[in-house]
Design a protein around this motif. Sequence first.
Motif, PDB file in Angstrom:
ATOM      1  N   THR A  88      -8.640   4.031   2.050  1.00  0.00           N
ATOM      2  CA  THR A  88      -7.913   5.348   1.549  1.00  0.00           C
ATOM      3  C   THR A  88      -9.159   6.122   1.095  1.00  0.00           C
ATOM      4  O   THR A  88      -9.243   7.431   1.313  1.00  0.00           O
ATOM      5  CB  THR A  88      -6.931   5.206   0.468  1.00  0.00           C
ATOM      6  OG1 THR A  88      -5.816   4.426   1.211  1.00  0.00           O
ATOM      7  CG2 THR A  88      -6.080   6.450   0.252  1.00  0.00           C
ATOM      8  N   THR A 113       0.880  -1.432  -0.045  1.00  0.00           N
ATOM      9  CA  THR A 113      -0.011  -0.164  -0.007  1.00  0.00           C
ATOM     10  C   THR A 113       0.883   1.209  -0.002  1.00  0.00           C
ATOM     11  O   THR A 113       0.830   2.352  -0.931  1.00  0.00           O
ATOM     12  CB  THR A 113      -1.000   0.053   0.888  1.00  0.00           C
ATOM     13  OG1 THR A 113      -1.972  -0.994   1.131  1.00  0.00           O
ATOM     14  CG2 THR A 113      -1.789   1.421   1.132  1.00  0.00           C
ATOM     15  N   VAL A 154      -6.242   0.719  -0.643  1.00  0.00           N
ATOM     16  CA  VAL A 154      -6.187   1.752  -1.363  1.00  0.00           C
ATOM     17  C   VAL A 154      -7.638   2.087  -1.743  1.00  0.00           C
ATOM     18  O   VAL A 154      -7.837   3.221  -1.765  1.00  0.00           O
ATOM     19  CB  VAL A 154      -5.200   1.606  -2.777  1.00  0.00           C
ATOM     20  CG1 VAL A 154      -5.540   2.802  -3.644  1.00  0.00           C
ATOM     21  CG2 VAL A 154      -3.819   1.434  -2.075  1.00  0.00           C
ATOM     22  N   LEU A 168       1.236   4.095  -2.960  1.00  0.00           N
ATOM     23  CA  LEU A 168       0.788   5.646  -2.580  1.00  0.00           C
ATOM     24  C   LEU A 168       1.763   6.557  -2.667  1.00  0.00           C
ATOM     25  O   LEU A 168       1.682   7.725  -2.974  1.00  0.00           O
ATOM     26  CB  LEU A 168      -0.200   5.852  -1.536  1.00  0.00           C
ATOM     27  CG  LEU A 168      -1.213   4.722  -1.494  1.00  0.00           C
ATOM     28  CD1 LEU A 168      -2.204   5.165  -0.366  1.00  0.00           C
ATOM     29  CD2 LEU A 168      -2.353   5.351  -2.864  1.00  0.00           C
TER      30      LEU A 168
END
Length: 294
Positions: free
Chosen positions: A228, A44, A224, A48
């Motif tokens: 997120t 992750t 994600v 990102l």
Amino acid sequence: MPKPPLNPYLAVMAAVVAVSFSALFVRLATAPPLIIATYRLLFTFLALAPFTLMKRGILATLDRRQVAFSALSGLFLALHFVTWFTSLGYTSVASSTVLVTLQPVFVVLGSLLFFKERISRLAVMGGLLALTGSIIIGAADFQVGMRALIGDLLALLAAVMISGYLLIGRRLRRGIPLEGYTFVTYGTSSLALVAATLITRTPFGGYPPRDWLLFLALALVCTVMGHTVFNWALKYVQASVVSVSILGEPLGAILWAAVFLGEPPTLRQMAGGAFIFGGLYLFTRVAARPPQPA
């Protein structure tokens, strides 16, 4: 309020579906829980981090206090994943995911203790109703065996850990861009889990190809596209919308477990789940209301 590039309500619904696969992916993996958590957060972070680094100066806007608390939030997140993934090896997907969903109760209790936020009687009633459901599930699993009860306790501990992560994040996100917050939080989680893996001498490799695909799916789909997106949506919708929507996660997890793992929920699990969902719906709806002026 700026106009969102996407419909935030549809984004929240898509995120609920994404996170509901988490328990299924963990159960299908053969790697130890610590390794699953490590690669989930590490992948992750790697996915990102480039978006944060492309926005020059975004990390420079964070002061030492914000960085320190973001790092603490990351430690809570790491502990959440380890305890929850471990619980799935001891109890059913239904019990584990439903008990983890109790996190809104712990979030508001933490807000009461640390931030002196007021809580209404209706919210307390909702919390007690949800806790009654957890007792029903725990009593049923106690009859199954001590192993299942240990899994339930680990799931509750995971709910406490994610509550610490959410409490800190809720305070910090008022003044920190999403990219900066996730960079420090996910980065700290990854470092903590890698360190724990080294200390316990858990092998980093030697797992079948399917496990690596599941690690990647947990990172990209469940984190994600799930967690997120929830953090992104909080800028455009009320927190109550996100909180109540997350109640759909265990329903999806139970469905996938019944279809792919052959684990249909028992009657007592469904009864306990009904108490928890009803209590949490009341709890989150009431607790999210803005305080009335005196």
